[in-house]
Design a protein around this motif. Structure first.
Motif, mmCIF file in Angstrom:
data_model
loop_
_atom_site.group_PDB
_atom_site.id
_atom_site.type_symbol
_atom_site.label_atom_id
_atom_site.label_comp_id
_atom_site.label_asym_id
_atom_site.label_seq_id
_atom_site.Cartn_x
_atom_site.Cartn_y
_atom_site.Cartn_z
ATOM 1 N N TRP A 1 0.817 -1.200 0.000
ATOM 2 C CA TRP A 1 0.000 0.000 0.000
ATOM 3 C C TRP A 1 0.859 1.263 0.000
ATOM 4 N N HIS A 2 2.172 1.127 0.075
ATOM 5 C CA HIS A 2 3.049 2.298 -0.060
ATOM 6 C C HIS A 2 2.944 2.892 -1.469
ATOM 7 N N TRP A 3 2.383 2.112 -2.424
ATOM 8 C CA TRP A 3 2.189 2.638 -3.777
ATOM 9 C C TRP A 3 1.135 3.736 -3.824
ATOM 10 N N LEU A 4 0.421 3.970 -2.730
ATOM 11 C CA LEU A 4 -0.544 5.064 -2.655
ATOM 12 C C LEU A 4 0.132 6.396 -2.323
ATOM 13 N N TYR A 5 1.424 6.377 -2.041
ATOM 14 C CA TYR A 5 2.132 7.563 -1.557
ATOM 15 C C TYR A 5 3.308 7.907 -2.486
ATOM 16 N N PHE A 6 3.942 9.031 -2.217
ATOM 17 C CA PHE A 6 5.089 9.514 -3.007
ATOM 18 C C PHE A 6 4.689 9.710 -4.479
ATOM 19 N N LEU A 7 3.510 10.215 -4.711
ATOM 20 C CA LEU A 7 2.993 10.331 -6.070
ATOM 21 C C LEU A 7 3.530 11.585 -6.750
ATOM 22 N N GLU A 8 3.641 11.513 -8.074
ATOM 23 C CA GLU A 8 4.166 12.619 -8.874
ATOM 24 C C GLU A 8 3.039 13.218 -9.696
ATOM 25 N N ALA A 9 2.900 14.527 -9.626
ATOM 26 C CA ALA A 9 1.834 15.211 -10.357
ATOM 27 C C ALA A 9 2.453 16.064 -11.454
ATOM 28 N N LYS A 10 2.449 15.547 -12.669
ATOM 29 C CA LYS A 10 2.920 16.307 -13.820
ATOM 30 C C LYS A 10 1.766 17.136 -14.400
ATOM 31 N N ARG A 11 2.108 18.285 -14.992
ATOM 32 C CA ARG A 11 1.094 19.089 -15.667
ATOM 33 C C ARG A 11 0.522 18.317 -16.847
ATOM 34 N N ALA A 12 -0.726 18.646 -17.209
ATOM 35 C CA ALA A 12 -1.386 17.953 -18.312
ATOM 36 C C ALA A 12 -0.580 18.047 -19.597
ATOM 37 N N SER A 13 0.098 19.167 -19.824
ATOM 38 C CA SER A 13 0.889 19.348 -21.044
ATOM 39 C C SER A 13 2.162 18.499 -21.035
ATOM 40 N N GLU A 14 2.477 17.894 -19.883
ATOM 41 C CA GLU A 14 3.691 17.080 -19.773
ATOM 42 C C GLU A 14 3.382 15.591 -19.827
ATOM 43 N N LEU A 15 2.166 15.238 -20.274
ATOM 44 C CA LEU A 15 1.768 13.844 -20.376
ATOM 45 C C LEU A 15 1.867 13.359 -21.813
ATOM 46 N N GLY A 16 2.103 12.051 -21.964
ATOM 47 C CA GLY A 16 2.160 11.444 -23.287
ATOM 48 C C GLY A 16 0.775 11.036 -23.762
ATOM 49 N N ARG A 17 0.726 10.322 -24.885
ATOM 50 C CA ARG A 17 -0.558 9.953 -25.490
ATOM 51 C C ARG A 17 -1.374 9.040 -24.582
ATOM 52 N N ASP A 18 -0.685 8.253 -23.727
ATOM 53 C CA ASP A 18 -1.383 7.311 -22.854
ATOM 54 C C ASP A 18 -1.737 7.918 -21.512
ATOM 55 N N ALA A 19 -1.418 9.219 -21.330
ATOM 56 C CA ALA A 19 -1.663 9.983 -20.102
ATOM 57 C C ALA A 19 -0.670 9.669 -18.999
ATOM 58 N N HIS A 20 0.362 8.862 -19.278
ATOM 59 C CA HIS A 20 1.507 8.767 -18.384
ATOM 60 C C HIS A 20 2.403 9.983 -18.624
ATOM 61 N N PRO A 21 3.230 10.359 -17.624
ATOM 62 C CA PRO A 21 4.190 11.439 -17.875
ATOM 63 C C PRO A 21 5.101 11.102 -19.061
ATOM 64 N N LYS A 22 5.404 12.107 -19.870
ATOM 65 C CA LYS A 22 6.308 11.908 -20.991
ATOM 66 C C LYS A 22 7.658 11.394 -20.489
ATOM 67 N N LYS A 23 8.268 10.537 -21.274
ATOM 68 C CA LYS A 23 9.561 9.969 -20.907
ATOM 69 C C LYS A 23 10.663 10.994 -21.140
ATOM 70 N N GLY A 24 11.769 10.829 -20.411
ATOM 71 C CA GLY A 24 12.898 11.722 -20.576
ATOM 72 C C GLY A 24 13.161 12.587 -19.358
ATOM 73 N N GLY A 25 12.352 12.439 -18.300
ATOM 74 C CA GLY A 25 12.639 13.118 -17.044
ATOM 75 C C GLY A 25 13.503 12.207 -16.194
ATOM 76 N N PHE A 26 12.874 11.605 -15.161
ATOM 77 C CA PHE A 26 13.623 10.616 -14.384
ATOM 78 C C PHE A 26 13.770 9.325 -15.174
ATOM 79 N N LEU A 27 12.679 8.849 -15.780
ATOM 80 C CA LEU A 27 12.750 7.650 -16.614
ATOM 81 C C LEU A 27 13.345 7.992 -17.972
ATOM 82 N N PRO A 28 14.068 7.054 -18.595
ATOM 83 C CA PRO A 28 14.757 7.344 -19.856
ATOM 84 C C PRO A 28 13.780 7.550 -21.010
ATOM 85 N N PRO A 29 14.211 8.264 -22.064
ATOM 86 C CA PRO A 29 13.336 8.560 -23.202
ATOM 87 C C PRO A 29 13.251 7.392 -24.183
#
Length: 278
Positions: A49-77
């Motif tokens: 249940w720790h997956w309910l915490y430490f959440l990241e809120a990206k702006r809507a303009s920073e999301l990809g087509r699937d509504a996940h955050p666009k790659k290239g920040g912490f995760l690789p592009p």
């Protein structure tokens, strides 16, 4: 297939996030699972249940087509468009306590590109540590896989059958409300969990996709109920998606050092396998 040097540069990148493990998200999770929302400050947080915490809120303009955050920040592009949480390994060192602050430290551990039956794949493993009261409470490795879009004429992969020898079993019936609530609790905007047209027409699923992390959470909860004790280690691996509204089974049997678990789809296919050690 060699790892692209640009992706290689992401190995070792790290980030840190802090949060207070408030009781309300845990109560909302209880309600999502049709349980009395009774958890309060000072109680122990259930496993995963720790997956309910430490959440990241990206702006809507920073999301990809699937509504996940666009790659290239912490995760690789990674250029491949489809993203899935393929599995993970966790060790529980100390219980996490509700109502107290904690810190999550994350590091890109490895990046591996491969070719599979469905095309190109890229696996990214992220290591996490959660610190509370100046001690490491939990260590975790998450395996994320990126894939190509399915070809229109591609045959449907035939998944392996699930084991047929469970000692105990539980039936789960997905609902749109359950999927929506878990997406909201984890701030997961991935459209495969709430946009049925996108899930079917773009990513090739039969219907809305049941969250892999939620399947893992329910499996470890089943093992904890069966053994009446808290787990020390838990590992899981997704094998085939659970999609649509058909019921599926969580099953398990005792092993020499714990419990072997799996999720069995209505068609008998193995959706997820897991092991728990106590």
């Amino acid at each position: 297939m060699a790892v692209d040097m640009d992706l290689q540069d992401w190995i070792g990148r790290s980030q840190e996030a802090g949060d207070v493990l408030r009781a309300q998200p845990a109560q909302f999770m209880q309600a999502t699972l049709d349980r009395e929302p009774s958890l309060k400050d000072g109680d122990l947080l259930p496993p995963l249940w720790h997956w309910l915490y430490f959440l990241e809120a990206k702006r809507a303009s920073e999301l990809g087509r699937d509504a996940h955050p666009k790659k290239g920040g912490f995760l690789p592009p990674v250029s491949l468009p489809r993203r899935m949480w393929a599995g993970g390994r966790l060790t529980f060192h100390h219980p996490l306590i509700l109502g107290q602050a904690a810190v999550k430290r994350s590091t890109i551990k490895s990046i591996t590109e491969k070719s599979g039956r469905s095309g190109s794949l890229c696996f990214v493993t992220v290591a996490h540590e959660i610190i509370q009261n100046d001690q490491c409470a939990l260590t975790e490795e998450q395996d994320i896989v990126y894939r190509e879009d399915p070809a229109p004429d591609a045959p449907t992969p035939q998944p392996a059958p699930a084991p047929d020898n469970p000692e105990f079993s539980q039936v789960i019936t997905p609902t749109e409300v359950m999927l929506f609530r878990y997406s909201a609790l984890t701030f997961n905007g991935h459209r495969i969990h709430y946009d049925v047209d996108y899930a079917r027409q773009v990513e090739g699923y039969e219907g809305l996709v049941f969250h892999g992390p939620l399947t893992a959470t329910l499996l470890v909860d089943l093992a904890r109920t069966e053994m009446q004790k808290s787990p020390k280690r838990f590992s899981f691996r997704g094998s085939a998606p659970i999609s649509g509204s058909a019921s599926f089974h969580l099953e398990g049997r005792r092993s020499t050092d714990g419990i072997d678990l799996w999720a069995r789809r209505q068609d008998g296919a193995l959706a997820m396998s897991a092991t728990v050690q106590f």
